[in-house]
Design an enzyme around this catalytic site. Structure first.
Site, short mmCIF file in Angstrom:
data_model
loop_
_atom_site.label_atom_id
_atom_site.label_comp_id
_atom_site.label_asym_id
_atom_site.label_seq_id
_atom_site.Cartn_x
_atom_site.Cartn_y
_atom_site.Cartn_z
N ASP A 1 -11.58 2.59 4.26
CA ASP A 1 -12.05 1.22 4.11
C ASP A 1 -13.57 1.12 4.05
O ASP A 1 -14.11 0.06 3.71
CB ASP A 1 -11.54 0.36 5.27
N LYS B 1 0.83 -1.20 0.00
CA LYS B 1 0.00 0.00 0.00
C LYS B 1 0.87 1.26 0.00
O LYS B 1 0.59 2.22 -0.73
CB LYS B 1 -0.95 -0.02 1.20
N GLN C 1 -4.80 -1.49 9.66
CA GLN C 1 -4.62 -2.82 9.09
C GLN C 1 -5.10 -3.89 10.08
O GLN C 1 -4.74 -3.87 11.26
CB GLN C 1 -3.15 -3.06 8.75
#
Length: 296
Positions: A131, A64, A108
């Site tokens: 997200d 990422k 994460q």
């Protein structure tokens, strides 16, 4: 040339849906948007929080951060020990919430067991939740109003669109009911006018339900569960599974030989859905930055 014009042609059985091709198209469209923001204001900014030393998470976070650099997105990686408490993590998130140059915050997962995942996800400002997991953003998805969407499901919708696979009026079956994939996937398909069935580990006659699908999305986390008995000839199969076999290789939820033989189109593992997730993470970051910088 439009993205669709360069898509692989044909509708023969076993057409492979290439997630890397879709990802590259999305990245090519994002780069000029990032350049415009950078020239007029500043680069989009993404903060990624990694708690502990999970090997898979470390690989994902590294990818990422690398992708941010390739697109011109400013990124910060915040690494915390696996002894981090919920309160400590909430304090770091609150600091990021207040920083105007950070448009998106990603925590994460998985998180260590002592960390309250739900409290952490709820602590993100909804307009920094790249997200799409904050309850307000989930509610926006239910109501079909704008807001960040869960990256994997919205990436799958992009793939279907870019391959000109019709959704409206089709019967879609989603195997799996997670908050990350199954539930948002079902809602996105419903908003695209599919008739949607959600199946899970307690569904009776699972194979029979799957055989009714024109579009079958497998996201249950069991290697090669979906075999020929579950597949309607000519169906489109999207395999979200990322299961690690004893030999270390990745396996999807669908038997690839059966998918290749029976499906009109299918996603491979790896190289199918995986690239879409990070592509839509970047797209969410850029879109949020545009809203922060250009909505005034």
């Amino acid at each position: 040339m439009s993205p669709k014009a360069t898509a692989p042609l044909g509708r023969q059985f076993g057409m492979l849906l290439d997630g890397k091709w879709v990802r590259d198209q999305i990245f090519a469209e994002l780069k000029p948007r990032v350049q415009r923001l950078t020239a007029a204001h500043r680069p989009p900014g993404l903060a990624v929080i990694l708690v502990g030393n999970d090997p898979g998470s470390e690989i994902y976070v590294r990818l990422k951060i690398k992708t941010c650099g390739e697109l011109g997105i400013y990124s910060e990686k915040i690494e915390l020990p696996d002894t981090t408490t919920t309160a400590e993590l909430l304090g770091i998130i609150e600091g990021l919430n207040q920083r105007p140059e950070i448009d998106g915050i990603l925590v994460q997962t998985p998180l260590p067991p002592q960390v309250d995942k739900e409290r952490v996800l709820r602590s993100l400002k909804p307009d920094k939740d790249v997200d799409g997991f904050h309850p307000l953003n989930v509610g926006a998805l239910v109501e079909n109003i704008p807001g960040p969407r869960a990256c994997t499901p919205v990436g799958i919708m992009e793939m279907l669109r870019r391959y000109d696979i019709p959704v409206s009026g089709r019967h879609a079956v989603v195997v799996g009911r997670s908050d990350i994939v199954g539930k948002p996937m079902a809602l996105l398909l419903l908003h695209a006018n599919a008739t949607v069935t959600i199946c899970h580990s307690k569904t009776s006659n699972l194979a029979e339900e799957c055989r009714r699908a024109d579009i079958l999305v497998a996201a249950i986390g069991r290697a090669h569960l979906i075999t020929r008995d579950y597949i309607k000839p000519g169906a489109v199969i999207v395999d979200v599974g990322m299961n690690r076999k004893p030999d270390g290789k990745l396996a999807g939820d669908v038997n690839p030989d059966d998918a290749k033989e029976l499906a009109s189109a299918y996603t491979p593992v790896p190289g199918g859905v995986g690239p879409l997730t990070i592509a839509m993470l970047m797209a969410n970051t850029v879109e949020i930055a545009e809203q922060h910088l250009c909505s005034g």
